[in-house]
Design a protein around this motif. Structure first.
Motif, PDB file in Angstrom:
ATOM      1  N   GLU A 127      28.364  54.648  38.617  1.00  0.00           N
ATOM      2  CA  GLU A 127      28.685  55.970  38.069  1.00  0.00           C
ATOM      3  C   GLU A 127      28.350  56.041  36.580  1.00  0.00           C
ATOM      4  O   GLU A 127      27.953  57.100  36.078  1.00  0.00           O
ATOM      5  N   THR A 156      31.836  60.866  36.299  1.00  0.00           N
ATOM      6  CA  THR A 156      30.775  61.850  36.548  1.00  0.00           C
ATOM      7  C   THR A 156      31.339  63.246  36.821  1.00  0.00           C
ATOM      8  O   THR A 156      30.674  64.080  37.432  1.00  0.00           O
ATOM      9  N   GLY A 199      28.966  67.328  33.403  1.00  0.00           N
ATOM     10  CA  GLY A 199      27.612  67.103  32.931  1.00  0.00           C
ATOM     11  C   GLY A 199      27.655  66.720  31.460  1.00  0.00           C
ATOM     12  O   GLY A 199      28.723  66.491  30.890  1.00  0.00           O
ATOM     13  N   ALA A 256      33.046  55.985  29.537  1.00  0.00           N
ATOM     14  CA  ALA A 256      33.413  55.872  30.948  1.00  0.00           C
ATOM     15  C   ALA A 256      34.877  55.479  31.099  1.00  0.00           C
ATOM     16  O   ALA A 256      35.587  55.966  31.984  1.00  0.00           O
ATOM     17  N   SER A 312      22.518  61.644  32.937  1.00  0.00           N
ATOM     18  CA  SER A 312      22.682  63.077  32.682  1.00  0.00           C
ATOM     19  C   SER A 312      22.411  63.415  31.221  1.00  0.00           C
ATOM     20  O   SER A 312      22.088  64.560  30.889  1.00  0.00           O
ATOM     21  N   GLU A 316      24.807  56.916  36.302  1.00  0.00           N
ATOM     22  CA  GLU A 316      24.617  58.338  36.601  1.00  0.00           C
ATOM     23  C   GLU A 316      25.025  59.208  35.412  1.00  0.00           C
ATOM     24  O   GLU A 316      24.334  60.168  35.072  1.00  0.00           O
ATOM     25  N   MET A 317      26.150  58.866  34.786  1.00  0.00           N
ATOM     26  CA  MET A 317      26.613  59.621  33.623  1.00  0.00           C
ATOM     27  C   MET A 317      25.594  59.541  32.487  1.00  0.00           C
ATOM     28  O   MET A 317      25.230  60.558  31.884  1.00  0.00           O
TER      29      MET A 317
END
Length: 353
Positions: free
Chosen positions: A227, A78, A81, A259, A234, A230-231
């Motif tokens: 994570e 992360t 962005g 990732a 975005s 979350e990535m």
């Protein structure tokens, strides 16, 4: 028993109850016995994006092999962005995601060794962060330092004289090919549920050293999975649930690989052989009329693949049945491995192991 609407039309039972991609593929793949006449050319979107990337690669070569480098941000899942090949053409990207915030920009990865990361910068004219140098020399032990801490004097002499290479202390791992297909098939939340179950298994009286290490590893895995969600968010995607179609399957799978290369040096990593897995989704979508052959090939092209209608030196394998034609002769002349149907099916099974 888990049951998701995204699995509608898929067969099998074992893979439904536990994380078992191999069983899913064996229960659902369809062998193809036809020729290459179904292949389509690249889409207009692919041509435009590839044209932009070629411009950047030309600029990269003109600058000595490095277009841009990060010096202030430590790479992580992360850390950045969303990034696109070209912001003005991002709607053309069928599969999205960059390692950093710009295409062809090199990431700063000091966890393996701060000296190696800094040398990569200075070699190409970039000045690494003094703050990060302080953190990774005073406050955080890198893998490189950890290995040298346990090297004996004899090992250090061997290392100095190049008898031992720098791979053990610089990378500390071999080639990594993760099973990123799990992200597409199960979604992150299902995988987290299984990790929590594993965590409980090692929550027992009389825990041993191996239990402590396994629990720490599981905690790191769960952190990484969160994570990843979350990535993906975005970029506007919810990968907590399984992929519902071929496009999402390609994107979810790629997020898993993305990732990985955000946290590890991607030079010794691969997305793996994922063609059979993705073909199951593509075949289902083609039958349902929600995907065309041209769109399917675009998904593969955006993941770095290429559909080929002829045999060349770049061909990996040729599948040949009885009364095979000129492509078999070409493959034999070029020394390309030729597989029978049995050998091909065995390869698929080994691919899913």
């Amino acid at each position: 028993m888990a049951k998701f609407e995204q699995w509608e039309g898929f067969q099998g039972k074992n893979w439904v109850n536990s994380v078992d991609v191999r069983d899913f593929i064996q229960c659902n793949y369809t062998p193809y016995d036809g020729d290459e006449t179904f292949l389509e050319g690249p889409t207009e979107a692919t041509d435009k994006l590839w044209g932009k990337l070629q411009e950047l690669q030309k600029e990269e070569r003109a600058k000595g092999g490095v277009l841009d480098m990060e010096t202030e941000v430590v790479s992580g899942i992360t850390a950045y962005g969303p990034g696109y090949i070209d912001e003005s053409m991002k709607d053309l990207e069928a599969v999205v995601g960059l390692q950093t915030d710009k295409p062809l920009k090199r990431a700063f990865m000091p966890y393996g060794g701060i000296k190696m990361a800094e040398k990569a910068c200075t070699t190409h004219g970039y000045t690494p962060s003094e703050k990060l140098h302080e953190i990774f020399t005073k406050y955080h032990k890198t893998h490189n330092q950890g290995v040298f801490d346990i090297y004996t004097d004899e090992m250090k002499v061997a290392r100095h004289n190049k008898i031992i290479t720098g791979l053990p202390d610089t990378y500390g791992r071999g080639r990594i090919v993760g099973d990123y297909r799990r992200v597409a098939l199960y979604g992150i939340d299902f995988l987290l549920e299984k990790k929590h179950y594993d965590m409980k298994r090692y929550e027992r009286h009389g825990m041993k050293g191996t239990d402590f290490r396994l629990r720490e590893e599981l905690a790191d895995q769960m952190k990484a999975l969160n994570e990843m969600k979350e990535m993906a968010a975005s970029y506007g995607f919810d990968i907590s649930v399984p992929a519902k179609n071929a496009k999402e399957a390609a994107q979810w799978l790629y997020f898993g690989y993305l990732a990985a290369i955000k946290t590890q040096n991607g030079a010794a990593m691969s997305v793996g052989r994922v063609s059979t897995f993705l073909d199951i989704y593509i075949e289902r979508d083609l039958k349902a009329g929600v995907l065309t052959e041209k769109e399917a090939q675009e998904l593969i092209e955006k993941n770095g693949g290429k559909a080929a209608g002829s045999v060349s030196k770049k061909t990996s394998y040729v599948l040949a049945g009885e009364n095979a034609g000129s492509k078999l002769t070409t493959a034999q002349d070029l020394g390309i491995p030729v597989l029978s149907e049995t050998e091909f099916l065995q390869m698929i099974q080994s691919e899913t192991a």
